[in-house]
Write an enzyme that holds these catalytic residues in place. Structure first.
Site, short mmCIF file in Angstrom:
data_model
loop_
_atom_site.label_atom_id
_atom_site.label_comp_id
_atom_site.label_asym_id
_atom_site.label_seq_id
_atom_site.Cartn_x
_atom_site.Cartn_y
_atom_site.Cartn_z
N SER A 92 0.85 -1.19 0.00
CA SER A 92 0.00 0.00 0.00
C SER A 92 0.88 1.23 0.00
O SER A 92 1.64 1.48 0.94
CB SER A 92 -0.89 0.02 1.25
OG SER A 92 -1.43 1.32 1.41
N HIS A 142 -1.10 -1.21 -4.37
CA HIS A 142 -2.39 -0.91 -3.75
C HIS A 142 -2.46 0.60 -3.50
O HIS A 142 -1.63 1.16 -2.79
CB HIS A 142 -2.53 -1.69 -2.45
CG HIS A 142 -3.86 -1.55 -1.79
ND1 HIS A 142 -4.97 -2.28 -2.17
CD2 HIS A 142 -4.27 -0.75 -0.77
CE1 HIS A 142 -6.01 -1.94 -1.41
NE2 HIS A 142 -5.61 -1.02 -0.55
N ASP A 154 -4.67 3.72 -2.14
CA ASP A 154 -5.79 4.04 -1.25
C ASP A 154 -6.30 5.45 -1.49
O ASP A 154 -5.60 6.43 -1.26
CB ASP A 154 -5.33 3.90 0.21
CG ASP A 154 -5.15 2.45 0.61
OD1 ASP A 154 -6.12 1.69 0.48
OD2 ASP A 154 -4.03 2.09 1.04
N MET A 213 -9.02 8.24 -0.45
CA MET A 213 -9.92 8.63 0.66
C MET A 213 -10.44 10.04 0.40
O MET A 213 -9.70 10.90 -0.07
CB MET A 213 -9.15 8.61 1.98
CG MET A 213 -8.50 7.26 2.26
SD MET A 213 -7.71 7.23 3.88
CE MET A 213 -6.81 5.68 3.78
N HIS A 247 -8.26 1.19 -4.39
CA HIS A 247 -9.23 0.96 -3.32
C HIS A 247 -9.85 2.31 -2.96
O HIS A 247 -9.18 3.13 -2.35
CB HIS A 247 -8.48 0.34 -2.12
CG HIS A 247 -9.29 0.18 -0.88
ND1 HIS A 247 -8.71 0.04 0.36
CD2 HIS A 247 -10.64 0.14 -0.67
CE1 HIS A 247 -9.65 -0.09 1.28
NE2 HIS A 247 -10.83 -0.02 0.68
N MET A 257 -12.15 4.58 -0.88
CA MET A 257 -12.92 4.76 0.36
C MET A 257 -13.61 6.11 0.23
O MET A 257 -13.18 7.10 0.82
CB MET A 257 -11.95 4.70 1.56
CG MET A 257 -11.41 3.30 1.81
SD MET A 257 -9.80 3.28 2.64
CE MET A 257 -8.73 3.38 1.20
N MET A 283 -11.80 -5.81 4.91
CA MET A 283 -10.98 -4.88 5.70
C MET A 283 -10.72 -5.47 7.08
O MET A 283 -11.66 -5.86 7.78
CB MET A 283 -11.70 -3.53 5.88
CG MET A 283 -11.81 -2.67 4.64
SD MET A 283 -10.26 -2.19 3.86
CE MET A 283 -9.38 -1.38 5.20
N ASP A 299 -6.88 -6.40 3.94
CA ASP A 299 -6.22 -5.09 3.98
C ASP A 299 -6.30 -4.52 5.39
O ASP A 299 -7.39 -4.27 5.91
CB ASP A 299 -6.95 -4.17 2.98
CG ASP A 299 -6.34 -2.79 2.87
OD1 ASP A 299 -5.30 -2.52 3.48
OD2 ASP A 299 -6.94 -1.97 2.13
#
Ligand code: DX5
Ligand code: ZN
Length: 221
Positions: A8, A33, A35, A37, A66, A68, A137, A172
């Site tokens: 990540s 990966h 992330d 957000m 990913h 979020m 998660m 994750d």
């Protein structure tokens, strides 16, 4: 099913992203990966499509995005155009999940659905046939470096063994040498690790260690 290790980049040095990508790829990363957000769905803000596009331009392994975010449907085209190879969104997001799945498939990309530690696994069951990946998660999303929540392994077992799901099951949060074996034995085959990889003195040795432990535990399961 051979194990995939997905560092990540949340834990990388953001001032030197291209070098960090090259470093983990040379060390054996299978996927990157990424992330995303939005400060609404989770209490933190990270990167958006322009940064994903820059990462994609220097990456030679797949970009595992990913999101979020509260609006995975609205933003799917931007992330897909930016270079997401897999677009994984949360079942808890208010957008219409079937619409997100259709949008990603139409773009010819892989689609994943994520569930938070306190979300019942049954929530994803209706979508399983249409998913390339399920992301369980093992921390509450928002930050790297949190402690692994082992209770979620029951969900991984349910998906993989009770329901016989044969796509990717990704885990994750809090994955490292002490937790990866349990996750692999439960049926996960894609392992996200941020602090355990970027915080290691020898990144290549850490990725190899994670892979060996995961492969051995899944073979014994
Ligand atoms: C958490 C993110 C994770 C996180 C993992 O919201 O989805 O990908 O970066 O970091 P570690 O491995 O440090 O728990
Ligand atoms: Zn993540």
């Amino acid at each position: 099913m051979s194990s995939k290790i997905a560092p990540s980049l949340l834990s990388c040095d953001f001032a030197r992203i291209a070098e960090e990508v090259a470093r983990v790829e040379a060390a054996g990363a299978d996927w990157l990966h990424l992330d995303v957000m939005d400060g609404h769905f989770v209490p933190n803000l990270t990167i958006g499509p322009p940064v994903i596009e820059k990462i994609k331009a220097v990456a030679s392994v797949p970009c595992d995005v990913h999101v979020m975010i509260t609006d995975p449907l609205k933003f799917a085209p931007s992330y897909l155009e930016a270079g997401a190879d897999t677009y994984t969104f949360h079942v808890e997001a208010p957008d219409y999940p079937a619409g997100v799945i259709e949008c990603v498939k139409k773009a010819g990309k892989r689609v994943g659905m994520a569930l938070n530690p306190d979300t019942p696994v049954e929530r994803i069951k209706p979508y399983l046939d249409n998913l390339d990946l399920v992301l369980v998660m093992s921390v509450f999303p928002g930050f790297g470096g949190q402690r692994f929540i082992s209770d979620v392994l029951a969900k991984v077992r349910r998906i993989r063994y009770d329901w016989g799901y044969d796509g990717d099951v990704e885990i994750d949060g809090g994955i490292g040498p002490d937790t990866i074996e349990a996750a692999a034995a439960a049926g996960a085959n894609v392992f996200v690790a941020g602090s355990a990889i970027f915080g290691a003195k020898d990144v290549r040795a850490r990725i190899a260690e994670l892979r060996e432990k995961a492969d051995a535990a899944s073979a014994a399961a």
